[in-house]
Design a protein around this motif. Structure first.
Motif, PDB file in Angstrom:
ATOM      1  N   MET A   1      57.143  19.338 -13.090  1.00  0.00           N
ATOM      2  CA  MET A   1      58.102  20.319 -13.608  1.00  0.00           C
ATOM      3  C   MET A   1      58.997  19.670 -14.666  1.00  0.00           C
ATOM      4  O   MET A   1      59.464  18.575 -14.494  1.00  0.00           O
ATOM      5  CB  MET A   1      58.954  20.815 -12.445  1.00  0.00           C
ATOM      6  N   GLU A   2      59.169  20.390 -15.762  1.00  0.00           N
ATOM      7  CA  GLU A   2      60.047  19.873 -16.808  1.00  0.00           C
ATOM      8  C   GLU A   2      61.226  20.819 -17.037  1.00  0.00           C
ATOM      9  O   GLU A   2      61.100  22.032 -16.881  1.00  0.00           O
ATOM     10  CB  GLU A   2      59.260  19.686 -18.114  1.00  0.00           C
ATOM     11  N   LEU A   3      62.343  20.241 -17.422  1.00  0.00           N
ATOM     12  CA  LEU A   3      63.532  21.069 -17.603  1.00  0.00           C
ATOM     13  C   LEU A   3      63.355  22.080 -18.724  1.00  0.00           C
ATOM     14  O   LEU A   3      63.958  23.145 -18.695  1.00  0.00           O
ATOM     15  CB  LEU A   3      64.749  20.195 -17.905  1.00  0.00           C
ATOM     16  N   ARG A   4      62.544  21.749 -19.725  1.00  0.00           N
ATOM     17  CA  ARG A   4      62.345  22.702 -20.808  1.00  0.00           C
ATOM     18  C   ARG A   4      61.834  24.023 -20.245  1.00  0.00           C
ATOM     19  O   ARG A   4      62.356  25.091 -20.552  1.00  0.00           O
ATOM     20  CB  ARG A   4      61.356  22.147 -21.820  1.00  0.00           C
ATOM     21  N   LEU A   6      62.179  25.164 -17.262  1.00  0.00           N
ATOM     22  CA  LEU A   6      63.216  25.841 -16.470  1.00  0.00           C
ATOM     23  C   LEU A   6      64.251  26.496 -17.383  1.00  0.00           C
ATOM     24  O   LEU A   6      64.728  27.594 -17.102  1.00  0.00           O
ATOM     25  CB  LEU A   6      63.893  24.846 -15.526  1.00  0.00           C
ATOM     26  N   ARG A   7      64.588  25.825 -18.473  1.00  0.00           N
ATOM     27  CA  ARG A   7      65.536  26.416 -19.428  1.00  0.00           C
ATOM     28  C   ARG A   7      64.965  27.713 -19.980  1.00  0.00           C
ATOM     29  O   ARG A   7      65.657  28.737 -20.043  1.00  0.00           O
ATOM     30  CB  ARG A   7      65.791  25.449 -20.580  1.00  0.00           C
ATOM     31  N   GLU A  42      51.885  26.752 -12.987  1.00  0.00           N
ATOM     32  CA  GLU A  42      52.296  25.551 -12.274  1.00  0.00           C
ATOM     33  C   GLU A  42      52.802  25.921 -10.878  1.00  0.00           C
ATOM     34  O   GLU A  42      52.519  25.225  -9.901  1.00  0.00           O
ATOM     35  CB  GLU A  42      53.394  24.859 -13.092  1.00  0.00           C
ATOM     36  N   ILE A  43      53.585  27.003 -10.808  1.00  0.00           N
ATOM     37  CA  ILE A  43      54.093  27.449  -9.507  1.00  0.00           C
ATOM     38  C   ILE A  43      52.936  28.011  -8.671  1.00  0.00           C
ATOM     39  O   ILE A  43      52.892  27.846  -7.465  1.00  0.00           O
ATOM     40  CB  ILE A  43      55.167  28.549  -9.692  1.00  0.00           C
ATOM     41  N   LEU A  64      63.441  30.927  -7.510  1.00  0.00           N
ATOM     42  CA  LEU A  64      63.441  29.803  -8.451  1.00  0.00           C
ATOM     43  C   LEU A  64      64.696  29.810  -9.320  1.00  0.00           C
ATOM     44  O   LEU A  64      65.270  28.764  -9.600  1.00  0.00           O
ATOM     45  CB  LEU A  64      62.193  29.855  -9.333  1.00  0.00           C
ATOM     46  N   ARG A  67      67.828  27.874  -8.017  1.00  0.00           N
ATOM     47  CA  ARG A  67      67.688  26.402  -8.053  1.00  0.00           C
ATOM     48  C   ARG A  67      67.569  25.897  -9.473  1.00  0.00           C
ATOM     49  O   ARG A  67      68.068  24.817  -9.795  1.00  0.00           O
ATOM     50  CB  ARG A  67      66.457  25.972  -7.272  1.00  0.00           C
ATOM     51  N   GLU A  70      70.946  25.541 -10.994  1.00  0.00           N
ATOM     52  CA  GLU A  70      71.672  24.392 -10.456  1.00  0.00           C
ATOM     53  C   GLU A  70      71.106  23.089 -10.992  1.00  0.00           C
ATOM     54  O   GLU A  70      71.856  22.165 -11.320  1.00  0.00           O
ATOM     55  CB  GLU A  70      71.608  24.395  -8.930  1.00  0.00           C
ATOM     56  N   ALA A  71      69.787  23.006 -11.065  1.00  0.00           N
ATOM     57  CA  ALA A  71      69.174  21.767 -11.543  1.00  0.00           C
ATOM     58  C   ALA A  71      69.567  21.506 -12.998  1.00  0.00           C
ATOM     59  O   ALA A  71      69.885  20.374 -13.371  1.00  0.00           O
ATOM     60  CB  ALA A  71      67.651  21.838 -11.407  1.00  0.00           C
ATOM     61  N   LEU A  74      73.104  20.299 -13.075  1.00  0.00           N
ATOM     62  CA  LEU A  74      73.232  18.931 -12.586  1.00  0.00           C
ATOM     63  C   LEU A  74      72.760  17.924 -13.616  1.00  0.00           C
ATOM     64  O   LEU A  74      73.377  16.872 -13.798  1.00  0.00           O
ATOM     65  CB  LEU A  74      72.413  18.765 -11.316  1.00  0.00           C
ATOM     66  N   ALA A  75      71.667  18.243 -14.283  1.00  0.00           N
ATOM     67  CA  ALA A  75      71.162  17.309 -15.292  1.00  0.00           C
ATOM     68  C   ALA A  75      72.187  17.169 -16.420  1.00  0.00           C
ATOM     69  O   ALA A  75      72.502  16.058 -16.847  1.00  0.00           O
ATOM     70  CB  ALA A  75      69.827  17.801 -15.835  1.00  0.00           C
ATOM     71  N   GLY A  78      75.025  15.150 -15.243  1.00  0.00           N
ATOM     72  CA  GLY A  78      74.683  13.734 -15.164  1.00  0.00           C
ATOM     73  C   GLY A  78      74.835  13.055 -16.510  1.00  0.00           C
ATOM     74  O   GLY A  78      75.411  11.971 -16.614  1.00  0.00           O
TER      75      GLY A  78
END
Lengths: 295, 295
Positions: A1-4, A6-7, A42-43, A64, A67, A70-71, A74-75, A78
């Motif tokens: 999984m990549e943040l791209r 998810l964005r 992917e899912i 999804l 989460r 939130e992910a 968090l990134a 960070g």
DNA sequence: CATTGGCATACCGAAAACGTATGGGTTGAC
DNA sequence: GTCAACCCATACGTTTTCGGTATGCCAATG
């Protein structure tokens, strides 16, 4: 999984439309559509219902979405946290100090630090001369307030001031009547000494002072801290030669006199590991210099 | 920021070495080294101290490590949650049911569901015939327990059983002495009716039954629920023709009798939106079928 | 029946990542 | 003191992935 992915997913979920989300993401619609389908592959399950009027989250998509948001947060947090620490806006600084300096410096230093670096956690530890060096080297303290400086190839030193030596004696001592005590008057008088030079470099400065003036003072007692020395001086066990700042916090019944014709002084220094490049150290140094200047 | 970078970063931080981390990640060392440096460039600050014996986190790196670990866990959790929802292992199912079925089905259905889909949140709402359809269509309920089924192009129906009609009367009614009541005996007796057919399709089944046997029963009252009907029957206001399952939970003082030579029954069905593809619906259907089979 | 709005697919060029080869600095042994 | 070992950094060619443009398909609309 990549943040791209998810964005993109979050953008589409919020816009409820691939086209609108692509516009907001400043990209074309087709690649976004492709990425969403790759995410679903992917899912292993559809995340959207495709209607004629846009896209709508399925139950799996809703699970999804929470989460993913939130992910992403968090990134981003960070990255920001790492930047803030690197810039000295946040973080932690652990200060090892010696007992003699505590009363003179800490009451002014701590508020000064809180003002200069409000987001930074402060920790203070009173450490003996020998442990200060070890704790600096193993990084369990960030900086040390020393008198005198620590000399070691890995340790960087910044001199921030100096303290003249003074003689501490009971108030009823005959020497107390003098304004400043000539070195010669110390000849033969009992001395309350600190640990020997290999454990505490301050002792060697005192020893050098006496040697240079050809004065011999028998060692009546060796104690660990200036605080203990003051107690013994008060008990009449002998005299102590200590940095002037020891006056602050000394018990009643002890008086301090300058040593005439002795210009010796002992350096106050800030010490830290050479490979610790935190900007907090510079800030700490500035604060400590300001405090020492007002001593 | 991309999760790949964060994964690499965490691996290097834990292994305290690029080479070891590359081995664990099953990739070559140089590209990993490159990715770490790109990450540092993106942050704008070094995350590691490079020593001769490996890599060591800086303060900024430590700040990032915590959040990076959490972000990775959250992303993985999001994927797993979406898969679990899609597979029916988790999620939420909201059930709209009608009052008459509550006493007969829910006490058995709810434990059955909890056993079959333990990770799924259950919600139950007692809904009138008209609102059930609307709530299915706007997805505020997932499935509906209906008697009889809802007919609508968007709604899928599964018949899970049927209930014969029975006559409800006060215990002291003369008809109560009969084992089964012939339809002809109903002629002219007052009927406690449910809402008219356009609001409640159960009424039209009753109307059809009476019409077929050429029986006319004047409507003494119209009530919203079977529960209200029972109260009026108890008060002697008239008789009610209701599905057999209404016996469960009926008040004392009311008896039920079969209608001789009337084989009419009313379907019990599970209804849901055609475009809701949750596997939870199949599971729900199985549970409901088992419960109805034991009625 | 044509038009519009929205997503999906196909193809191509650009960017990013990976692997191999290699360089350079430090440690420790002979 | 030299040499080998270890570890990270850099260079370069190859492969994968991503984004943009053009276009197709479907449904709703007038």
């Amino acid at each position: 999984m990549e943040l791209r992915r998810l964005r993109y997913f979050v953008a589409v979920a919020e816009a409820r439309s691939v086209g609108k989300a692509a516009e907001r993401l400043r990209m074309a619609q087709p690649p976004l559509s492709v990425q969403i389908r790759k995410l679903e592959a992917e899912i292993g399950a559809p995340l959207f219902r495709r209607g004629t009027r846009g896209m709508d989250l399925t139950a799996a998509g809703q699970a999804l979405l929470v989460r993913a948001g939130e992910a992403l947060a968090l990134a981003a947090d960070g990255v920001e946290a790492a930047r803030a620490v690197a810039a000295g806006r946040r973080g932690r600084i652990s200060v090892g100090y010696m007992f003699v300096l505590a009363n003179a410096m800490l009451p002014r230093l701590i508020p000064e630090l809180r003002r200069s670096i409000p987001g930074v956690d402060l920790e203070f530890a009173e450490l003996s001369a020998s442990t200060r060096e070890a704790r600096l080297l193993d990084r369990s303290v960030t900086v040390a307030l020393c008198m005198p400086a620590i000399h070691h190839p890995e340790i960087q030193v910044a001199r921030i001031g100096a303290q003249p030596f003074m003689l501490a004696m009971p108030i009823r001592s005959p020497l107390a009547r003098l304004g400043a005590v000539p070195m010669a008057k110390l000849q033969g008088r009992p001395l309350i000494a600190l640990p020997p030079p290999e454990q505490d470099p301050a002792s060697s400065a005192v020893a050098a002072l006496l040697r240079r003036h050809q004065v011999v003072m028998p060692v009546a007692s060796r104690v660990e801290t200036v605080h203990s020395a003051m107690s013994l001086v008060l008990a009449g066990e002998g005299l102590a030669i200590v940095p002037a700042c020891a006056q602050l916090g000394a018990p009643r019944g002890i008086v301090f006199r300058a040593l005439r014709d002795a210009t010796d002084s002992i350096d106050i220094a800030v010490c830290w590991r050479r490979d610790t490049h935190s900007p907090l150290i510079r800030t700490f140094l500035k604060c400590a210099e300001r405090v020492v200047a007002r001593l």
